[in-house]
Every structure is written in structure tokens, then in C-alpha cells.
Design an enzyme around this catalytic site. Structure first.
Site, PDB file in Angstrom:
ATOM      1  N   CYS A  98       0.938  -1.172  -0.374  1.00 18.47           N
ATOM      2  CA  CYS A  98       0.347  -0.127  -0.204  1.00 18.47           C
ATOM      3  C   CYS A  98       1.227   1.632  -0.083  1.00 18.47           C
ATOM      4  O   CYS A  98       1.268   2.057  -1.091  1.00 18.47           O
ATOM      5  CB  CYS A  98      -1.293  -0.249   1.005  1.00 18.47           C
ATOM      6  SG  CYS A  98      -1.932   1.574   0.723  1.00 18.47           S
ATOM      7  N   GLU A 132      -1.515  -9.046   4.255  1.00 20.66           N
ATOM      8  CA  GLU A 132      -1.617  -9.444   6.028  1.00 20.66           C
ATOM      9  C   GLU A 132      -3.351  -8.806   6.184  1.00 20.66           C
ATOM     10  O   GLU A 132      -3.319  -9.239   7.822  1.00 20.66           O
ATOM     11  CB  GLU A 132      -0.306  -8.135   6.049  1.00 20.66           C
ATOM     12  CG  GLU A 132      -1.368  -6.831   6.849  1.00 20.66           C
ATOM     13  CD  GLU A 132      -1.505  -6.188   5.247  1.00 20.66           C
ATOM     14  OE1 GLU A 132      -0.706  -6.257   4.461  1.00 20.66           O
ATOM     15  OE2 GLU A 132      -2.191  -4.649   5.560  1.00 20.66           O
ATOM     16  N   HIS A 174      -3.769  -5.520   0.708  1.00 16.49           N
ATOM     17  CA  HIS A 174      -3.787  -5.724   1.557  1.00 16.49           C
ATOM     18  C   HIS A 174      -3.072  -7.201   2.238  1.00 16.49           C
ATOM     19  O   HIS A 174      -4.420  -7.149   2.900  1.00 16.49           O
ATOM     20  CB  HIS A 174      -3.822  -5.044   2.704  1.00 16.49           C
ATOM     21  CG  HIS A 174      -3.582  -3.551   3.131  1.00 16.49           C
ATOM     22  ND1 HIS A 174      -2.614  -2.734   4.126  1.00 16.49           N
ATOM     23  CD2 HIS A 174      -4.146  -2.440   2.533  1.00 16.49           C
ATOM     24  CE1 HIS A 174      -2.681  -1.767   3.854  1.00 16.49           C
ATOM     25  NE2 HIS A 174      -3.344  -1.362   2.724  1.00 16.49           N
TER      26      HIS A 174
END
Ligand SMILES: *[C@@H]1O[C@H](CO)[C@@H](O)[C@H](O)[C@H]1NC(C)=O
Ligand SMILES: *[C@@H]1O[C@H](CO)[C@@H](O)[C@H](O)[C@H]1NC(C)=O
Ligand SMILES: *[C@@H]1O[C@H](CO)[C@@H](O)[C@H](O)[C@H]1NC(C)=O
Ligand SMILES: *[C@@H]1O[C@H](CO)[C@@H](O)[C@H](O)[C@H]1NC(C)=O
Ligand SMILES: CC(=O)N[C@H]1CO[C@H](CO)[C@@H](O)[C@@H]1O
Length: 316
Positions: A128, A240, A238
Site C-alpha cells: 500500500c 496481511e 493488503h
């Protein structure tokens, strides 16, 4: 007698070559860059932070984490660079031009490129804001355009280059299919690198291979890229969040979502296993591990479930 001797010598050479290229570092340590806490929320005990999901993500694939603190000298970062095996630039909300995050990213990016030219493989991954930071470091200008991509999970629109890329070549077919069809990749950004900006910027075009794109309905932007020549990777979304963040209803937690996330973590940690930097001793490494810090629960007021807050190094 000559041919057999030559053969033997060759064999020996080949064996040595194979040995040296298969030496893996099975104790990789990855640095995760901290960033300034927004001035409105800053206190002496929380000057910079790392969202805990990035730490868990890296740990899930078998690496240990060292937080890369703000505001250290170039010499200190150089010494850290020579001790750790990769760097993750996490998402966030600071300037990619003038923040400490920007300053430290540039130091590591320059060191990684210089190192690669000398045969020293040091991977950098940007997520990001980290992706946007990489675009700035490579292009030397801000090429971001505004997109409507604030809180949405999307499928990746793979380019023809994805299958043969370093990043995706070992991904199982079912994971690639899930990524291509299901809303697995979480987007939380108001700025993007459009395909138009990429196609009209020589610095970016020469440096990065586009692996996937997405669109907000109007603008097609780059969602995943890897550098052609360097172990440098970026995702605008993202990976994660799927296994480790729960505060927003659009985060995907399906079996495919969590599995896909793991393959990205595994890829990056495997890249770090190719790096043979080390600390002078295990104790020296241990002193700096994230284990010395305690994450704070923030799921009731922030989008992150847990955050590691750090004091300014000047406060230590
Ligand atoms: C932004 O995208 C969302 C869907 O993700 C849509 O509902 C909204 O209308 C869009 N906003 C604008 C300003 O286009
Ligand atoms: C995927 O990318 C291709 C090539 O850039 C583009 O033509 C197509 O419209 C994109 N599809 C989606 C669903 O975004
Ligand atoms: C990548 O490979 C898979 C499986 O071999 C195939 O289904 C897919 O169409 C390929 N994708 C592209 C963009 O070439
Ligand atoms: C993905 O999300 C969009 C809205 O953002 C929705 O229109 C679409 O049906 C979803 N796709 C799948 C496969 O769930
Ligand atoms: C190396 C470095 O960036 N040092 C800075 C750390 O922060 C203090 C105060 O914010 C600055 O005065 C230093 O120059």
C-alpha cells in the site's frame, strides 16, 4: 587421461556451484519499517508505530521481525542493512516525500540496489503506502492519481506476465484462480499508480513488471508489481489483513483468502532466505527483536486490531 580429469574438475565445479546456490538462510530476520504516529495522536510513548498484522504476517511464514525505528543515522541503518535479510515497507498514512518513513525507505532502497549489483540479494516488499513509496523512489516524482478505492476487496486482474513472474510462478493454480475470481485483495488507498502513468513514465516502465491491475470503475491502476532486475516487490492492496485484521466487514477471511495471504508471506520470506546477512552474534540479533515490545489493543478505535507503539529513539 585428460578427458576424465577434466570431467572430474568440471563435476567438482558443478557440485560447488550447486552447493553455493542452494545455501539457504533458514533463520531469516526481516525489518519492518515503523512510521510517525499522526501528530494528533502522538505522545512521548507513541511517536512511531507498526501495525501488528504485518509482524504476524511475516512470522507466519517463518521469519523473525526487527522493528526499523525512525530517526537513526545513515550509519546505523547501514549496519542494520548488513545484519537483516529483507525489509517490509508497510501501509500507512505518511508522506512519501518528506516523512522519516520516506527517508529510511530511500536509504534501504539505495543500499539494496547497490548490494544486488555486487551479488548480494536483499529483498524489499512494499504494501500500500510501501508500494506508493517504491513508485516514488523509482520515478523520482509523485505520479499518484486519486482513485475511489478506500474500502473494497477485489479480485486481481492478472497480466500475461504474472504466471512466469518470480512472485507467482510457484503459486498453486487453485490459489491463482481464487485470486483472479474472488474478492480477496483488500484495498484501502485513495491514491494509485494508474496504468496510464506507468505507460508514460520510462523510469517505472523499465524498472517494474506489472503483474496485476485493478480498476475503480474509471481508472485502471497497478495492484501488483515486481522489479525486472531487483528483488523489489509491491502490492497496492493488503495481504496481511485476511488472516489478522477483523475490524471491517469487507475484509475477506475465507479459506482461500487466508491461504492466498500465506503464499505472499511465504514468497517474501523465501526471498529473505536467499540473503546471508547476519548479526555478529545471536545475542546481538535478539536484543533488537520485536519480542521486546508489546502490542496495544486498538481494535475499538482504529482499523488495526493491535499496534506496536514506539518511543522516539531520542527518548531511549
Ligand atoms: C466509489 O466506489 C463505491 C463502490 O466501491 C461506490 O459505491 C461509490 O459510489 C463510488 N464513489 C464515487 C464517488 O464514485
Ligand atoms: C483487466 O486488464 C485488461 C488489460 O489491461 C483490461 O483490458 C480489462 O478490462 C481488465 N479487466 C478488469 C475486470 O478490470
Ligand atoms: C496462468 O496459468 C493458468 C494455469 O496454467 C491458466 O489457467 C491462466 O490462464 C494463465 N494466466 C495467464 C494470464 O496467462
Ligand atoms: C465482489 O464485490 C463486488 C462489489 O464490490 C460485487 O459486485 C461482486 O459480486 C463480488 N464478487 C464476488 C465473486 O463475490
Ligand atoms: C538522525 C536524525 O534524523 N536525527 C533527528 C532526530 O530527531 C530530532 C528531533 O526531532 C532531530 O533534531 C534530529 O536531527
Amino acid at each position: 587421461m585428460r578427458p576424465p580429469l577434466l570431467c572430474l574438475t568440471l563435476l567438482c565445479f558443478i557440485t560447488l556451484q550447486t552447493l553455493s546456490t542452494t545455501t539457504a538462510n533458514d533463520t531469516p530476520i526481516i525489518g519492518i519499517l515503523s512510521q510517525e504516529v499522526n501528530p494528533r495522536h502522538r505522545t512521548p510513548n507513541s511517536v512511531s508505530y507498526i501495525a501488528a498484522s504485518y509482524v504476524k504476517y511475516v512470522e507466519s511464514a517463518g521469519a523473525r521481525v526487527i522493528p526499523v525505528m525512525m530517526n537513526q543515522t545513515e550509519e546505523e541503518y547501514k549496519s542494520l542493512f548488513n545484519s537483516i535479510n529483507g525489509l517490509l515497507l508497510p501501509g500507512g498514512g505518511v508522506s512519501i516525500v518528506s516523512s522519516s518513513y520516506a527517508r529510511v525507505s530511500k536509504i534501504f532502497y539505495d543500499l539494496a540496489i547497490e548490494a544486488y549489483k555486487k551479488g548480494d540479494y536483499f529483498p524489499i516488499w512494499g504494501t500500500c503506502l510501501g508500494f506508493e513509496q517504491l513508485s516514488y523512489l523509482t520515478a523520482h516524482e509523485v505520479l499518484l492519481v486519486k482513485t475511489n478505492t478506500s474500502r473494497v476487496s477485489l479480485p486481481l486482474n492478472f497480466t500475461n506476465e504474472a504466471n512466469g513472474s518470480r512472485m507467482f510462478k510457484d503459486f498453486p493454480v487453485d490459489v491463482m484462480q481464487a485470486l483472479a475470481k474472488e474478492n480477496l485483495t483488500e484495498n484501502s488507498h485513495r491514491w494509485s499508480i494508474s496504468m496510464e502513468a506507468y505507460n508514460t513514465n520510462d523510469n517505472l516502465k523499465k524498472f517494474y513488471k506489472v503483474l496485476s491491475t485493478n480498476t475503480d470503475g474509471k481508472i485502471e491502476f497497478i495492484s501488483t508489481w515486481e522489479a525486472y532486475d531487483y528483488p523489489i516487490y509491491g502490492v497496492q492492496w493488503h495481504p496481511e489483513k485476511n488472516p489478522f485484521e477483523w475490524t471491517r466487514p469487507h475484509y475477506a477471511h475465507s479459506s482461500n483468502a487466508v491461504k492466498a495471504s500465506f503464499y505472499f508471506a511465504n514468497f517474501f520470506v523465501n526471498e529473505a532466505r536467499k540473503n546471508l546477512h547476519s548479526f555478529e552474534s545471536e545475542e546481538a540479533a535478539r536484543k533488537l527483536l520485536i519480542y521486546h515490545h508489546c502490542p496495544t489493543y486498538t481494535g475499538d478505535k482504529r482499523s488495526f486490531e493491535q499496534i506496536y507503539f514506539f518511543k522516539d529513539v531520542n527518548f531511549y
